[in-house]
Design an enzyme around this catalytic site. Structure first.
Site, PDB file in Angstrom:
ATOM      1  N   CYS A 210       0.823  -1.225   0.000  1.00 21.12           N
ATOM      2  CA  CYS A 210       0.000   0.000   0.000  1.00 21.12           C
ATOM      3  C   CYS A 210       0.851   1.267   0.000  1.00 21.12           C
ATOM      4  CB  CYS A 210      -0.989  -0.004   1.169  1.00 21.12           C
ATOM      5  SG  CYS A 210      -0.261   0.096   2.831  1.00 21.12           S
ATOM      6  N   HIS A 263      -2.627   1.272   6.990  1.00 16.76           N
ATOM      7  CA  HIS A 263      -2.964   1.280   5.564  1.00 16.76           C
ATOM      8  C   HIS A 263      -2.998   2.705   5.038  1.00 16.76           C
ATOM      9  CE1 HIS A 263      -4.349  -0.438   1.858  1.00 16.76           C
ATOM     10  NE2 HIS A 263      -5.423   0.332   1.833  1.00 16.76           N
ATOM     11  N   HIS A 275      -5.992   2.078  -4.323  1.00 18.62           N
ATOM     12  CA  HIS A 275      -5.023   1.578  -3.340  1.00 18.62           C
ATOM     13  C   HIS A 275      -4.613   0.157  -3.687  1.00 18.62           C
ATOM     14  CE1 HIS A 275      -7.994  -0.737  -0.534  1.00 18.62           C
ATOM     15  NE2 HIS A 275      -8.468  -0.707  -1.755  1.00 18.62           N
TER      16      HIS A 275
END
Length: 305
Positions: A210, A263, A275
């Site tokens: 990520c 995240h 993402h």
């Protein structure tokens, strides 16, 4: 005493410690590294294990400079200066096989660099002999510009890239695009990689995690941000939810936003986010109103202006 070295494989995977790789990871440890074969050989559980056992820290691309702080039985502890982190002020730390590094070459005169813009591009020993498949954003000093080819300096000597696969930049980072919306440029680049499988520690177009995805899309527009989401969330400009624009980074934390950040995604406009989600998924665009982590959104940051 620190030694300066250069990465001599297409993608060097940076391991937590020399004992971290498994027998199945031999493909990633080779010289040249067989990154595509390594990824294709792993099952979903094998990929999950990279994260669950904290085997991999990050990756670094061909031709990048690193510091070596320690050498042990065929392994080198590296610090990656272009990947900022609170783990070490000199750069992101971890271990790579020593034979994936070479002594830093003397820089050629001039600052022009050839940066790969194709998803992947072949590096050629000569215009008729392909040698190594490079990742998007691999950057090498330019020696000569020809009609269809660019002659580049590599850690292992003079090589060639197809002109159609690269862009020419002046210095180590591309200048920001002076026209249009830089944040939208970040998003549009990200869309090129929709459906690319997630990779824990991934920092190449063979697979991103990520924060690696956020890092690379910013690097495309000439902005160097920290390597990890937890560090990315501490820099840039804090943005309120009602002021979000495409290209802003959205951070998510455990305990409905009150715990540890785990995240990051890129705001894509219209309540959407692009993402690289997790090992079992691929890069995707999601609606934030129905996103399963929506309640964990804890902060938003802008780096592009």
């Amino acid at each position: 005493m620190l030694k300066r070295k250069m990465v001599a494989v297409s993608v060097a995977t940076v391991w937590t410690k020399p004992e971290s790789p498994r027998p199945m990871d031999e493909l990633a440890l080779k010289e040249p590294a067989r990154i595509r074969e390594w990824l294709e050989s792993m099952t979903l559980q094998d990929k999950l294990d990279l994260c669950l056992e904290n085997r991999v820290q990050t990756q670094v691309l061909y031709g990048s400079s690193v510091f070596v702080s320690e050498e042990r039985e065929g392994w080198s502890k590296v610090l990656i200066p272009q990947q900022g982190t609170r783990k070490d002020a000199l750069g992101y730390p971890g271990w790579v096989p020593s034979y994936q590094l070479v002594d830093e070459a003397e820089a050629p005169v001039g600052t022009k660099r050839a940066e790969v813009l194709s998803d992947q591009a072949w590096l050629y020993r000569n215009p008729s002999e392909p040698l190594m498949e490079l990742s998007y954003l691999t950057s090498l000093p330019v020696l000569e510009i020809m009609e269809e080819w660019v002659k580049v300096q590599t850690p292992e000597g003079i090589r060639y890239l197809k002109a159609d696969d690269i862009r020419l930049i002046d210095g180590p980072l591309a200048p920001r695009d002076g026209e249009g919306h830089i944040g939208r440029g970040i998003v549009e680049q990200g869309k090129r990689f929709l459906n690319l499988p997630y990779l824990w520690g991934g920092m190449s177009s063979f697979g991103y995690d990520c924060s690696g995805f956020a890092y690379a899309m910013h690097k495309y527009v000439g902005i160097l941000i920290p390597r990890d989401a937890s560090d990315q969330a501490k820099q840039g400009t804090l943005i309120d939810k009602d002021q979000l624009e495409p290209g802003d980074l959205l951070f998510f934390a455990h305990e409905e936003g009150k715990g540890v950040i785990h995240h990051v995604g890129i705001y894509a406009g219209d309540n959407q986010m692009i993402h690289s989600p997790e090992t079992i998924k691929c890069i995707e665009i999601v609606d934030l109103r129905t996103f399963n982590l929506a309640k964990e959104h804890c902060a938003s940051r802008r780096y592009w202006k």
